[in-house]
Design an enzyme around this catalytic site. Structure first.
Site, mmCIF file in Angstrom:
data_model
loop_
_atom_site.group_PDB
_atom_site.id
_atom_site.type_symbol
_atom_site.label_atom_id
_atom_site.label_comp_id
_atom_site.label_asym_id
_atom_site.label_seq_id
_atom_site.Cartn_x
_atom_site.Cartn_y
_atom_site.Cartn_z
ATOM 1 N N LYS A 33 0.829 -1.209 0.000
ATOM 2 C CA LYS A 33 0.000 0.000 0.000
ATOM 3 C C LYS A 33 0.869 1.268 0.000
ATOM 4 C CE LYS A 33 -4.223 -2.069 1.070
ATOM 5 N NZ LYS A 33 -3.810 -3.426 0.825
HETATM 6 C C1 LIG Z 1 -4.305 -4.580 0.248
HETATM 7 C C2 LIG Z 1 -3.487 -5.819 0.199
HETATM 8 C C3 LIG Z 1 -3.727 -6.836 -0.754
HETATM 9 C C4 LIG Z 1 -4.855 -6.759 -1.766
HETATM 10 O O1 LIG Z 1 -4.635 -5.796 -2.753
HETATM 11 P P1 LIG Z 1 -5.853 -5.257 -3.641
HETATM 12 O O2 LIG Z 1 -5.302 -4.129 -4.415
HETATM 13 O O3 LIG Z 1 -6.896 -4.829 -2.647
HETATM 14 O O4 LIG Z 1 -6.315 -6.385 -4.481
HETATM 15 C C5 LIG Z 1 -2.901 -7.943 -0.758
HETATM 16 N N1 LIG Z 1 -1.907 -8.082 0.160
HETATM 17 C C6 LIG Z 1 -1.651 -7.133 1.087
HETATM 18 C C7 LIG Z 1 -0.562 -7.358 2.069
HETATM 19 C C8 LIG Z 1 -2.419 -5.967 1.139
HETATM 20 O O5 LIG Z 1 -2.170 -5.044 2.080
#
Ligand SMILES: *Cc1c(COP(=O)(O)O)cnc(C)c1O
Length: 506
Positions: free
Chosen positions: A113
């Site tokens: 993120k």
């Molecule tokens: C948010 C997240 C995901 C999922 O990603 P999306 O863009 O919502 O599909 C997968 N792994 C981790 C560690 C995340 O923080």
């Protein structure tokens, strides 16, 4: 380049407006009116460039209302060596001659993120200025864990912004809570909500819909905005790392320019994998885009049958950031796959809203299946994969990346496909240390240990150092102790951002 709503009821606007607004007033998502195609020379040039330079090239295609200087400022404010602990920003780790793991977790909160939330605040403040917004931006976030911390870290001390994060008192891990309540920055505020994530989330939604509150804030020079994953300003920075990975593979002679690759993405809200889709439309030759889910396998069913159905049991898994039944960003894929048929997309979204499900037509399904492949893995399989990959390759996977690993193994076995493959790794294994340590050592070894002791155990067993961002947590002073009932969240926002001694005394 202009942006329009995926539901078709909103006029075309500039990138700056799309980023500032976040979501379209008709409930749709902002989408670019065409997807730019990279020149072969762009990809050739990128082989010799660093991540930041590649980011400027890719983003300038979509932000044509930003000056080169503005884009450069955003990119270097985000992707620098103070925030990221790896010079390559999103490095590739080679497992064998056809499998590569792209580590997207070298940012300040150790999860992917950060790739978007480190740059979003800068895109947002420029966007506000470019659209003659005079006041400050107030970001409200409800978090089930990772997003809250990543947003706090991204907005920390960014001039012209304030951020308030609500987390559910029940439902975040010990480390996640620590990460938030020790967050520094003169413009950041954190409060615990009595209740679960849904309470926090619905409370924030209610504030966003409160017209009186919005105009009160406007009088005080504040405009509310969201750092939600449907904001175009979060999606765009994610396209960059797939293109960057392709350039790296070419530069290191693992492939020749023009060769195909597969990409595997552990998926929740469909943001990360959608970015890979845009990269493919921009000219990165992706053979299969593999969508990996956990037991919340709504996307597996959708990609196999064209039937999206959220009417199913919700599972809490060891990959909690993928515990999602409504993958909001899928709407953007549908928009592309229908050839921008906003009416159709709007109808499906209405079906989803009214009956919790929709069915796409055969032509759209075939287009999706031409590129996408999907499967899911159980917690047991995910745990086994963590152990096997550690023992066989001496590489430590987190629980989300391990889901992608399992699904890729199954794909490779069933298809016999030998195309070089990138697996997106979305979190540091230390971020989910209890499950990772249990996978390696068994549950008995963790008996009676708290999360910090488990970190140490994991580090000793693997010989991998605990990342500084987590190691230092235990010693950091607690700066945020506010808690609130769900009904008092609005008052809490006011007290926090306008109060005299805001952080501790609400
Ligand atoms: C948010 C997240 C995901 C999922 O990603 P999306 O863009 O919502 O599909 C997968 N792994 C981790 C560690 C995340 O923080």
């Amino acid at each position: 380049m202009k942006y329009q709503s995926s539901r078709g009821e909103y006029k075309s606007i500039s990138a700056a407006n799309a980023v500032k607004m976040g979501i379209a007033p008709d409930g749709g998502l902002f989408v670019p009116d065409f997807i730019p195609f990279l020149k072969p020379q762009d990809i050739a040039d990128m082989q010799h460039q660093d991540y930041q330079t590649r980011a400027c090239t890719v983003m300038s295609y979509y932000l044509d209302d930003f000056t080169a200087n503005e884009i450069t400022n955003c990119v270097y404010s985000a992707y620098n060596h103070a925030a990221f602990d790896h010079a390559a920003i999103a490095p590739l780790h080679q497992i064998d001659n056809k499998t590569f793991i792209q580590e997207l977790w070298h940012g300040p909160t150790l999860a992917f993120k950060d790739m978007a939330l480190q740059i979003l605040p800068h895109l947002l403040t420029y966007s506000a200025r470019k659209t003659n917004e005079s006041g400050e931006i107030l970001i409200l976030v409800a978090t089930s864990g990772d997003t809250g911390k990543a947003a706090l870290a991204g907005f920390q001390d960014v001039p012209g912004t304030k951020i308030v994060v609500f987390y559910p008192r029940e439902g975040v891990s010990q480390i996640q809570k620590r990460q938030m309540i020790t967050q520094e920055g003169s413009n950041v505020f954190v409060a615990a909500v009595e209740g679960n994530f849904d309470d926090a989330q619905s409370g924030v939604k209610q504030i966003f819909a409160d017209q009186q509150f919005i105009s009160d804030l406007a009088q005080k020079g504040l405009r509310m905005s969201s750092a939600n994953s449907i904001n175009w300003g979060r999606l765009l920075p994610q396209i960059v790392y797939y293109i960057s990975a392709y350039a790296d593979l070419c530069a290191d002679n693992h492939i020749k320019a023009g060769d195909s690759i597969n990409v595997v993405v552990p998926t929740g809200n469909f943001g990360n994998i959608l970015a890979a889709f845009y990269a493919s439309r921009m000219g990165i030759p992706i053979h299969k885009l593999i969508c990996a889910s956990n037991a919340n396998n709504v996307l597996t069913e959708f990609i196999r049958s064209g039937h999206y159905d959220r009417n199913r049991e919700f599972h809490r898994t060891i990959s909690p950031s993928m515990d999602i039944l409504i993958s909001s960003n899928l709407e953007r894929l549908l928009y592309e796959m229908t050839g921008h048929d906003a009416e159709k997309v709007g109808q499906w979204m209405e079906d989803l809203n009214n009956q919790g499900s929709y069915q796409v037509d055969e032509a759209v399904l075939q287009k999706i299946q031409h590129l996408f492949w999907a499967d899911y893995s159980s917690d047991r399989e995910t745990m086994d994969a963590i152990k096997q990959v550690w023992e066989k390759h001496h590489y430590l996977l987190d629980t989300h990346t391990a889901v992608a690993w399992c699904v890729y193994r199954r794909y490779a076995e069933l298809s016999g496909d030998l195309t070089p493959t990138i697996i997106a790794s979305t979190a540091s294994p230390f971020k989910f240390a209890p499950s990772v340590a249990e996978a390696l050592l068994g549950a008995d070894a963790l008996q009676g240990k708290n999360e910090f002791e488990i970190l140490t155990l994991l580090s000793q067993y693997t010989g991998i150092e605990i990342p500084a961002a987590i190691r230092e947590l235990e010693q950091k002073p607690i700066l945020h102790q506010t808690s609130t009932s769900r009904d008092d969240m609005k008052t809490t926002v006011t007290k926090l951002i306008f109060g005299d001694c805001p952080r501790k005394s609400v």
